[in-house]
Design a protein around this motif. Sequence first.
Motif, short mmCIF file in Angstrom:
data_model
loop_
_atom_site.label_atom_id
_atom_site.label_comp_id
_atom_site.label_asym_id
_atom_site.label_seq_id
_atom_site.Cartn_x
_atom_site.Cartn_y
_atom_site.Cartn_z
N PHE A 1 -50.56 -43.79 17.37
CA PHE A 1 -49.89 -44.90 18.02
C PHE A 1 -50.31 -46.17 17.31
CE2 PHE A 1 -53.78 -44.18 20.39
CZ PHE A 1 -54.31 -45.45 20.60
N ILE A 2 -49.44 -47.18 17.37
CA ILE A 2 -49.66 -48.44 16.67
C ILE A 2 -49.66 -49.57 17.70
CG2 ILE A 2 -48.69 -50.09 15.01
CD1 ILE A 2 -47.50 -47.66 13.53
N ARG B 1 -55.46 -50.32 9.41
CA ARG B 1 -54.94 -51.65 9.67
C ARG B 1 -53.85 -52.00 8.66
NH1 ARG B 1 -58.49 -56.39 6.95
NH2 ARG B 1 -58.62 -55.43 4.91
N SER B 2 -53.01 -52.92 9.09
CA SER B 2 -52.01 -53.51 8.20
C SER B 2 -52.04 -55.01 8.43
CB SER B 2 -50.62 -52.96 8.51
OG SER B 2 -49.64 -53.69 7.79
N VAL B 3 -51.95 -55.77 7.34
CA VAL B 3 -51.84 -57.23 7.44
C VAL B 3 -50.42 -57.69 7.11
CG1 VAL B 3 -54.28 -57.68 7.02
CG2 VAL B 3 -52.72 -57.49 5.08
N PHE C 1 -50.55 -49.41 5.55
CA PHE C 1 -51.80 -49.29 6.28
C PHE C 1 -52.93 -48.86 5.35
CE2 PHE C 1 -48.85 -49.15 9.79
CZ PHE C 1 -49.53 -49.81 10.79
N GLU C 2 -54.13 -49.33 5.65
CA GLU C 2 -55.32 -48.91 4.92
C GLU C 2 -56.36 -48.43 5.92
OE1 GLU C 2 -58.10 -52.57 3.96
OE2 GLU C 2 -56.08 -52.92 3.16
N GLN C 3 -57.05 -47.37 5.55
CA GLN C 3 -58.05 -46.78 6.45
C GLN C 3 -59.24 -47.70 6.60
OE1 GLN C 3 -59.14 -42.70 5.67
NE2 GLN C 3 -61.16 -43.00 6.55
N PHE D 1 -53.87 -46.06 15.28
CA PHE D 1 -54.88 -45.11 15.74
C PHE D 1 -54.33 -43.71 15.51
CE2 PHE D 1 -55.66 -49.03 17.83
CZ PHE D 1 -57.03 -49.10 18.03
N ILE D 2 -55.04 -42.92 14.73
CA ILE D 2 -54.60 -41.56 14.42
C ILE D 2 -55.61 -40.59 15.00
CG2 ILE D 2 -54.03 -39.91 12.61
CD1 ILE D 2 -53.44 -42.36 10.80
N ILE D 3 -55.15 -39.74 15.91
CA ILE D 3 -56.00 -38.68 16.45
C ILE D 3 -55.76 -37.46 15.57
CG2 ILE D 3 -56.47 -37.24 18.46
CD1 ILE D 3 -55.34 -39.66 20.13
N LYS D 4 -56.72 -37.18 14.71
CA LYS D 4 -56.56 -36.12 13.72
C LYS D 4 -56.80 -34.74 14.31
CE LYS D 4 -57.91 -36.72 9.58
NZ LYS D 4 -58.77 -36.90 8.40
#
Length: 104
Positions: free
Chosen positions: A16-17, A43-45, A52-54, A84-87
């Motif tokens: 989710f973002i 995150r993304s700026v 996105f970068e981890q 947010f990534i739930i792996k």
Amino acid sequence: RSETFWTTTGMFPQEFIIGFPKCVKISKVAIQCYLVRTLRIERSVSKDPVDFEQCIEKDLQHTEGQLQMEEFSLPDFQATYLRFIIKSAFDHFVSVHRVMAEGT
């Protein structure tokens, strides 16, 4: 509200973002969830939710019958979007009850 939460659909990864009105400075992110095994925050700026970068990836402790509460300090951290990534999970379904971001 503590009565509401977001739940996964059963397959992983799930994501989710969260978007902010503009690029903000974040000092801390906290999450309350249930049965999450591995969590990644990116995150993304950018103006749009792309590139996105981890930032963080962590294996969470299993807390039987209790919410998992994790805080991440983020010095000198800026973002327009957080993904947010739930792996992986400890069960087929997980839930996210609260996400908090502190900063300016």
